[in-house]
Design a protein around this motif. Structure first.
Motif, PDB file in Angstrom:
ATOM      1  N   ALA A 299      27.786  36.197  46.188  1.00 18.88           N
ATOM      2  CA  ALA A 299      28.910  35.710  45.385  1.00 18.88           C
ATOM      3  C   ALA A 299      30.169  36.527  45.666  1.00 18.88           C
ATOM      4  CB  ALA A 299      28.564  35.761  43.902  1.00 18.88           C
ATOM      5  N   ILE A 300      29.989  37.818  45.901  1.00 20.70           N
ATOM      6  CA  ILE A 300      31.139  38.690  46.194  1.00 20.70           C
ATOM      7  C   ILE A 300      31.716  38.386  47.575  1.00 20.70           C
ATOM      8  CG2 ILE A 300      31.837  41.082  46.594  1.00 20.70           C
ATOM      9  CD1 ILE A 300      29.723  41.884  44.465  1.00 20.70           C
ATOM     10  N   THR A 301      30.855  38.284  48.579  1.00 24.82           N
ATOM     11  CA  THR A 301      31.351  38.041  49.939  1.00 24.82           C
ATOM     12  C   THR A 301      31.975  36.659  50.078  1.00 24.82           C
ATOM     13  OG1 THR A 301      29.123  37.328  50.610  1.00 24.82           O
ATOM     14  CG2 THR A 301      29.710  39.632  50.995  1.00 24.82           C
ATOM     15  N   SER A 302      31.564  35.712  49.220  1.00 22.02           N
ATOM     16  CA  SER A 302      32.154  34.366  49.270  1.00 22.02           C
ATOM     17  C   SER A 302      33.544  34.331  48.649  1.00 22.02           C
ATOM     18  CB  SER A 302      31.259  33.379  48.529  1.00 22.02           C
ATOM     19  OG  SER A 302      31.323  33.582  47.126  1.00 22.02           O
ATOM     20  N   GLY A 303      33.905  35.388  47.893  1.00 23.06           N
ATOM     21  CA  GLY A 303      35.189  35.420  47.225  1.00 23.06           C
ATOM     22  C   GLY A 303      35.170  34.827  45.837  1.00 23.06           C
ATOM     23  N   ARG A 304      34.029  34.298  45.408  1.00 20.60           N
ATOM     24  CA  ARG A 304      33.936  33.698  44.071  1.00 20.60           C
ATOM     25  C   ARG A 304      33.826  34.769  42.982  1.00 20.60           C
ATOM     26  NH1 ARG A 304      29.756  31.133  46.643  1.00 20.60           N
ATOM     27  NH2 ARG A 304      28.299  31.966  45.100  1.00 20.60           N
ATOM     28  N   ALA A 305      33.460  35.978  43.378  1.00 20.70           N
ATOM     29  CA  ALA A 305      33.280  37.059  42.411  1.00 20.70           C
ATOM     30  C   ALA A 305      33.782  38.365  43.017  1.00 20.70           C
ATOM     31  CB  ALA A 305      31.817  37.183  42.013  1.00 20.70           C
ATOM     32  N   SER A 306      34.047  39.328  42.137  1.00 22.46           N
ATOM     33  CA  SER A 306      34.484  40.655  42.588  1.00 22.46           C
ATOM     34  C   SER A 306      34.051  41.681  41.551  1.00 22.46           C
ATOM     35  CB  SER A 306      36.003  40.695  42.783  1.00 22.46           C
ATOM     36  OG  SER A 306      36.672  40.374  41.575  1.00 22.46           O
ATOM     37  N   VAL A 307      34.113  42.952  41.944  1.00 18.73           N
ATOM     38  CA  VAL A 307      33.745  44.054  41.061  1.00 18.73           C
ATOM     39  C   VAL A 307      34.949  44.966  40.881  1.00 18.73           C
ATOM     40  CG1 VAL A 307      32.185  46.003  40.676  1.00 18.73           C
ATOM     41  CG2 VAL A 307      31.360  43.965  41.886  1.00 18.73           C
ATOM     42  N   VAL A 308      35.189  45.389  39.652  1.00 19.72           N
ATOM     43  CA  VAL A 308      36.222  46.367  39.343  1.00 19.72           C
ATOM     44  C   VAL A 308      35.554  47.527  38.612  1.00 19.72           C
ATOM     45  CG1 VAL A 308      38.285  46.854  37.979  1.00 19.72           C
ATOM     46  CG2 VAL A 308      38.086  44.687  39.222  1.00 19.72           C
ATOM     47  N   THR A 309      35.757  48.730  39.085  1.00 19.75           N
ATOM     48  CA  THR A 309      35.210  49.921  38.442  1.00 19.75           C
ATOM     49  C   THR A 309      36.347  50.656  37.740  1.00 19.75           C
ATOM     50  OG1 THR A 309      33.486  50.094  40.130  1.00 19.75           O
ATOM     51  CG2 THR A 309      33.901  52.035  38.773  1.00 19.75           C
ATOM     52  N   ASP A 310      36.351  50.564  36.419  1.00 25.33           N
ATOM     53  CA  ASP A 310      37.432  51.123  35.618  1.00 25.33           C
ATOM     54  C   ASP A 310      36.982  51.088  34.162  1.00 25.33           C
ATOM     55  OD1 ASP A 310      39.901  52.075  34.708  1.00 25.33           O
ATOM     56  OD2 ASP A 310      41.044  50.798  36.091  1.00 25.33           O
ATOM     57  N   HIS A 311      37.807  51.574  33.253  1.00 23.75           N
ATOM     58  CA  HIS A 311      37.505  51.569  31.825  1.00 23.75           C
ATOM     59  C   HIS A 311      38.439  50.629  31.084  1.00 23.75           C
ATOM     60  CE1 HIS A 311      35.389  55.204  33.000  1.00 23.75           C
ATOM     61  NE2 HIS A 311      34.839  55.280  31.803  1.00 23.75           N
ATOM     62  N   VAL A 312      37.924  50.043  30.024  1.00 22.88           N
ATOM     63  CA  VAL A 312      38.752  49.211  29.155  1.00 22.88           C
ATOM     64  C   VAL A 312      39.691  50.122  28.373  1.00 22.88           C
ATOM     65  CG1 VAL A 312      38.786  47.645  27.183  1.00 22.88           C
ATOM     66  CG2 VAL A 312      36.990  47.425  28.938  1.00 22.88           C
ATOM     67  N   ASP A 313      40.973  49.843  28.485  1.00 26.49           N
ATOM     68  CA  ASP A 313      41.948  50.532  27.643  1.00 26.49           C
ATOM     69  C   ASP A 313      42.132  49.755  26.346  1.00 26.49           C
ATOM     70  OD1 ASP A 313      43.992  52.314  26.826  1.00 26.49           O
ATOM     71  OD2 ASP A 313      45.503  50.907  27.554  1.00 26.49           O
ATOM     72  N   THR A 314      42.450  48.478  26.482  1.00 27.72           N
ATOM     73  CA  THR A 314      42.602  47.630  25.300  1.00 27.72           C
ATOM     74  C   THR A 314      42.598  46.169  25.729  1.00 27.72           C
ATOM     75  OG1 THR A 314      43.976  47.164  23.360  1.00 27.72           O
ATOM     76  CG2 THR A 314      45.124  47.612  25.416  1.00 27.72           C
ATOM     77  N   PHE A 315      42.175  45.323  24.812  1.00 28.82           N
ATOM     78  CA  PHE A 315      42.347  43.894  25.020  1.00 28.82           C
ATOM     79  C   PHE A 315      43.817  43.553  24.781  1.00 28.82           C
ATOM     80  CE2 PHE A 315      37.884  43.756  25.078  1.00 28.82           C
ATOM     81  CZ  PHE A 315      37.456  42.482  25.439  1.00 28.82           C
ATOM     82  N   VAL A 316      44.320  42.613  25.546  1.00 26.16           N
ATOM     83  CA  VAL A 316      45.669  42.081  25.368  1.00 26.16           C
ATOM     84  C   VAL A 316      45.544  40.565  25.299  1.00 26.16           C
ATOM     85  CG1 VAL A 316      46.843  44.010  26.490  1.00 26.16           C
ATOM     86  CG2 VAL A 316      46.007  42.103  27.876  1.00 26.16           C
ATOM     87  N   PRO A 317      46.570  39.862  24.870  1.00 22.56           N
ATOM     88  CA  PRO A 317      46.431  38.401  24.720  1.00 22.56           C
ATOM     89  C   PRO A 317      45.919  37.699  25.964  1.00 22.56           C
ATOM     90  CG  PRO A 317      48.448  39.141  23.664  1.00 22.56           C
ATOM     91  CD  PRO A 317      47.876  40.339  24.375  1.00 22.56           C
ATOM     92  N   GLU A 318      46.341  38.144  27.140  1.00 19.96           N
ATOM     93  CA  GLU A 318      45.951  37.448  28.362  1.00 19.96           C
ATOM     94  C   GLU A 318      44.666  37.971  28.999  1.00 19.96           C
ATOM     95  OE1 GLU A 318      49.086  40.565  29.562  1.00 19.96           O
ATOM     96  OE2 GLU A 318      48.558  39.303  27.837  1.00 19.96           O
ATOM     97  N   GLY A 319      44.077  39.034  28.431  1.00 13.52           N
ATOM     98  CA  GLY A 319      42.848  39.548  29.017  1.00 13.52           C
ATOM     99  C   GLY A 319      42.558  40.985  28.634  1.00 13.52           C
ATOM    100  N   ILE A 320      42.333  41.845  29.641  1.00 11.37           N
ATOM    101  CA  ILE A 320      41.963  43.240  29.399  1.00 11.37           C
ATOM    102  C   ILE A 320      42.862  44.147  30.219  1.00 11.37           C
ATOM    103  CG2 ILE A 320      40.136  44.971  29.587  1.00 11.37           C
ATOM    104  CD1 ILE A 320      38.101  42.707  29.451  1.00 11.37           C
ATOM    105  N   ARG A 321      43.487  45.115  29.536  1.00  2.78           N
ATOM    106  CA  ARG A 321      44.234  46.138  30.257  1.00  2.78           C
ATOM    107  C   ARG A 321      43.329  47.328  30.485  1.00  2.78           C
ATOM    108  NH1 ARG A 321      48.831  47.360  27.085  1.00  2.78           N
ATOM    109  NH2 ARG A 321      47.805  49.214  26.228  1.00  2.78           N
ATOM    110  N   LEU A 322      43.292  47.806  31.708  1.00  2.00           N
ATOM    111  CA  LEU A 322      42.425  48.913  32.096  1.00  2.00           C
ATOM    112  C   LEU A 322      43.175  50.237  31.989  1.00  2.00           C
ATOM    113  CD1 LEU A 322      40.878  47.227  35.266  1.00  2.00           C
ATOM    114  CD2 LEU A 322      40.036  47.153  32.904  1.00  2.00           C
ATOM    115  N   ARG A 323      42.428  51.312  32.043  1.00  2.00           N
ATOM    116  CA  ARG A 323      43.056  52.632  31.988  1.00  2.00           C
ATOM    117  C   ARG A 323      43.991  52.868  33.156  1.00  2.00           C
ATOM    118  NH1 ARG A 323      38.280  56.896  30.130  1.00  2.00           N
ATOM    119  NH2 ARG A 323      37.906  56.000  28.043  1.00  2.00           N
ATOM    120  N   SER A 324      43.713  52.241  34.252  1.00  2.99           N
ATOM    121  CA  SER A 324      44.581  52.372  35.428  1.00  2.99           C
ATOM    122  C   SER A 324      45.901  51.653  35.251  1.00  2.99           C
ATOM    123  CB  SER A 324      43.865  51.803  36.660  1.00  2.99           C
ATOM    124  OG  SER A 324      43.620  50.407  36.470  1.00  2.99           O
ATOM    125  N   GLY A 325      45.992  50.835  34.197  1.00  2.00           N
ATOM    126  CA  GLY A 325      47.195  50.058  33.953  1.00  2.00           C
ATOM    127  C   GLY A 325      47.092  48.622  34.413  1.00  2.00           C
TER     128      GLY A 325
END
Length: 486
Positions: A299-325
């Motif tokens: 699924a990852i190599t097809s481009g349909r999925a991806s992985v992000v390694t980070d921490h949740v900073d806060t939910f925002v109306p449009e999704g999730i803001r990570l600690r990285s910004g």
């Protein structure tokens, strides 16, 4: 009937297996199964999220007395549920089940030498022996962290344990929080229809690709009768799993290299593997995540999925803001953040009016409690199929019941050991660590040690001395109150 020789709590994989063994070995015993839900299957009836499946091969997860006949080695939740239902129906177990009977309290009376169980809907049942086969997590709710800003999110937030039947993720942006078995199952399944699926993990987990067809099992089925073929596949998978576990504990660096190499063969991107599939802990400090035919990687190599390694900073109306910004935009967020562990189905246990604090007890052979009479509980292995240990537990309980009947004993009570040792569940996973204090501990010697080694247990358990560290009370003698529970 309101009194039974044996009451089993739970009509899932363990409870049905226990009932099958009980009525085969002790056909004259009366028994009932008290099931909190309205259906057979336990875990496999509760979880309905997309792609739910076993992460153990079905040749070891299935019952040894009823061969697995389906082609898949890693089966869907629906097929496992059907398998359990058919096992119960064929053996005449279904008529012994009382559905909608969630046990809330279990009180032992030494004067009467019996358990009194009460259910949430007001039933009262008594039993000479109580066998809790309700697993070790809460069916009421999974673990959902208190994410900052959760109420600001304008999309939909769901937990896999309570999957909504009306959720349509087709063409939508999906973020799955977590990197455990549930997350790696959801990603490739949801990616089939979603616009894109992102697996957001705080830190990587070990992921191992396995073929969904067992080549040896397929060959054995062509040349051997079904039961013999199943035994061959079962023996092979037990041996391979146990040897791999032992190798991982003794040679963690080499196994780490093997697992990362397998990921690299699929992803063909060393940097991606280093960033997202290189855990900080050693293999089998936590359970390995199995992906059939490498579907997560595909699924990852097809481009349909991806992985992000980070921490949740806060939910925002449009999704999730990570600690990285960075902001992960999402229409649907799935919190695959684990289970809430709950020993013995959350039943409040008491002995002669004294509450039993499970976290202060020691586990006798990993299936009884110090100072608690005529009670057993069933848990599986953390490094192999649940059923392997569950079936050994069933056989041990029946051996104990046979001994008691033969010698005229009414009560069997494990004697408190002198010291306590490691936690009962030896995993560093967050869902386990959060609940350690609520579970009994191991002791510091046999028979209070729980070894995660099926090859050893399958030899030792049938030969175990049921009288070791066990106090028996004859039927004819007065039963004195227990003083060992704290």
């Amino acid at each position: 009937m309101t009194h039974f020789d044996v009451v089993i709590i739970g009509a899932g994989l363990s409870g049905i297996g226990a009932a099958w063994r009980l009525q085969r070995q002790r056909p004259h015993d009366t028994y009932t199964i008290l099931e909190a839900r309205d259906a057979i299957g336990g875990t496999w009836d509760l979880f309905r999220y997309p792609g739910v499946r076993s992460d153990s091969d079905m040749y070891t997860l299935s019952y040894p007395f009823r061969p697995w006949r389906e082609p898949e080695s890693l089966a869907s939740g629906e097929k496992i549920r059907t398998y359990i239902e058919e096992t119960a129906a064929e053996a005449g177990i279904t008529r012994h089940i009382r559905f909608g009977s969630r046990v809330t309290t279990a009180d032992w009376s030494s004067a009467q030498a019996r358990w009194t169980l009460r259910t949430a809907r007001g039933e009262t049942v008594t039993a000479t022996f109580l066998y809790a086969c309700a697993g070790y997590y809460s069916y009421a709710e999974g673990y959902l962290p208190d994410f900052p800003g959760r109420g600001e999110f304008q999309g939909r937030l769901v937990h896999p344990q309570a999957w909504p039947s009306d959720l349509d993720h087709s063409g939508k942006r999906v973020v799955i929080i977590g990197s455990g078995a549930t997350a790696v199952t959801l990603v490739p399944e949801m990616a089939k229809d979603a616009q894109h699926v992102t697996m957001l993990q705080r830190s990587p987990s070990y992921v191992i690709p396995l073929g969904n067809r067992d080549v040896l099992a397929d060959l054995a089925r062509r040349i051997l009768p079904p039961k013999a073929a199943n035994r061959v596949a079962r023996a092979k998978n037990i041996l391979v799993t146990q040897l791999f576990y032992q190798l991982a504990r003794k040679r963690p660096k080499q196994v780490r290299w093997i697992l990362q190499g397998l990921a690299g063969r699929f992803l063909r991107n060393p940097g991606y593997v280093q960033e997202h599939f290189k855990p900080r802990y050693d293999p089998w400090d936590q359970r390995l995540c199995v992906v059939p035919d490498g579907d997560l990687f595909r699924a990852i190599t097809s481009g349909r999925a991806s992985v992000v390694t980070d921490h949740v900073d806060t939910f925002v109306p449009e999704g999730i803001r990570l600690r990285s910004g960075k902001v992960l935009e999402a229409d649907v967020v799935v919190s695959a953040t684990g289970l809430t562990l709950l020993p013995i189905g959350g039943v409040e246990i008491g002995v002669d009016g004294v509450p039993v604090k499970l976290g202060e007890q020691a586990a006798y052979r990993g299936l009884m409690l110090s100072g608690v009479p005529n009670l057993a509980f069933c848990i599986g292995y953390v490094n192999a199929s649940w059923t392997l240990r569950a079936d050994l537990s069933h056989r041990y309980v029946l051996k104990l019941l046979d001994h008691m009947a033969k010698n005229g004993h009414a009560v069997a009570t494990p004697t408190r050991p002198t010291g306590t040792g490691a936690p009962l569940l030896d995993l560093s996973s967050g869902y386990v660590q959060r609940a350690l204090d609520t579970f009994p501990r191991q002791g510091d010697r046999d028979p209070w040690l729980v070894r995660q080694n099926y090859l050893r247990d399958v030899v030792a358990t049938p030969r175990a001395d049921v009288t070791q560290d066990m106090t028996f009370t004859p039927r004819t003698a007065p039963v004195l109150p227990s003083t060992e529970v704290v």
